[in-house]
Design an enzyme around this catalytic site. Sequence first.
Site, short mmCIF file in Angstrom:
data_model
loop_
_atom_site.label_atom_id
_atom_site.label_comp_id
_atom_site.label_asym_id
_atom_site.label_seq_id
_atom_site.Cartn_x
_atom_site.Cartn_y
_atom_site.Cartn_z
N GLY A 294 0.80 -1.21 0.00
CA GLY A 294 0.00 0.00 0.00
C GLY A 294 0.83 1.26 0.00
O GLY A 294 0.50 2.24 0.67
N ASN B 194 1.57 3.45 -2.45
CA ASN B 194 1.40 4.45 -3.49
C ASN B 194 0.79 5.75 -2.98
O ASN B 194 0.76 6.75 -3.68
CB ASN B 194 0.53 3.90 -4.64
CG ASN B 194 -0.87 3.55 -4.18
OD1 ASN B 194 -1.04 2.83 -3.21
ND2 ASN B 194 -1.88 4.05 -4.87
N GLY C 6 -0.49 8.10 0.93
CA GLY C 6 -0.62 8.20 2.38
C GLY C 6 0.58 7.73 3.18
O GLY C 6 1.73 8.03 2.86
N GLY D 89 1.90 4.76 3.59
CA GLY D 89 2.82 3.88 2.90
C GLY D 89 3.77 4.63 2.00
O GLY D 89 4.97 4.33 1.93
N TYR E 126 -13.59 -3.72 11.49
CA TYR E 126 -12.31 -3.02 11.41
C TYR E 126 -11.49 -3.25 12.67
O TYR E 126 -10.29 -3.57 12.61
CB TYR E 126 -12.53 -1.52 11.19
CG TYR E 126 -11.24 -0.72 11.16
CD1 TYR E 126 -10.34 -0.88 10.11
CD2 TYR E 126 -10.93 0.17 12.18
CE1 TYR E 126 -9.15 -0.15 10.08
CE2 TYR E 126 -9.76 0.90 12.16
CZ TYR E 126 -8.87 0.74 11.11
OH TYR E 126 -7.69 1.45 11.09
#
Length: 302
Positions: free
Chosen positions: A21, A23, A25, A27, A176
């Site tokens: 992940g 790409n 935020g 990450g 979640y």
Amino acid sequence: MSKWTTAHIPDQSGRIAVITGANTGLGYETAAALAVKGARVVLAVRNVEKGKAAAERITAATAGADVTVQELDLTSLQSIREAAEQIRAAHDRIDLLINNAGVMVTPKSTTKDGFELQFGTNHLGHFALTGLLIERLLPASGSRVVTVSSNGHKYPAPIRFDDLQWERSYSRMGAYGQSKLANLMFTYELQRRLAGTNTIAAAAHPGASRSELGRNAPLPIMVLFAPFMPIQQSAAMGALPTLRAATDPGVLGGQFFGPSGIGELRGHPKVVVSNDRSHDVDAQRRLWAVSEELTGVTYPIG
């Protein structure tokens, strides 16, 4: 160390970091910071075009940055196996595996393999990926597996072993919270199994940070979290706990890093304490066994 920042990251030259992940935020900020310090970074992402754009931004900002893109869809065990095979073929070792990707408060839906989407993506997907890459981490001195959890692990419910896929009833926040609790239980059980190896497992959480993670939140949940919007920190700050867990020479296996401010919502990273449920050893072992059964991935350790 009261205010740990990216300036404290040691030289990462020659080290290989795989980040899921990456790409956007948290990450992306994690990948960019490691690239600045000389790491060879693999952006493991679902959307390859967005991954390529992220890689171009990193290389444009950091001369000589070594960044590649690997397609990875954590909602598909087939994609995870294919990605792991390609990563193993490209790299004879991995120094850092950062399990960062995730989804949050999604509508009731399933992965391509029929798992509840949040549990399947956030926990089972990373469980499978780590198991398929662990043999590349074990020979690398000082290698680490860092899994990103959340304050959401404190949601007042245990792992629903009698209904892991939320088939009887569904709660966006409950599912979640279960997935983020599972991230921590996975980390602690993995660390126990890694004892005596070159590799350690640690965890981190970003506090209240600006990212795209909450894009699926319905209006009632947006209203619930609205009071926290003004105090959200940047994604770059939110990435610091992950970066510290991944690079600080003093990190011990099984440690959990989060922001140092009130409620662990913002601030520079420090060691924090997860809730009692996350430390239930019997539940950790049960979750591990169930995860092996569901994913078909077994670990050559422990």
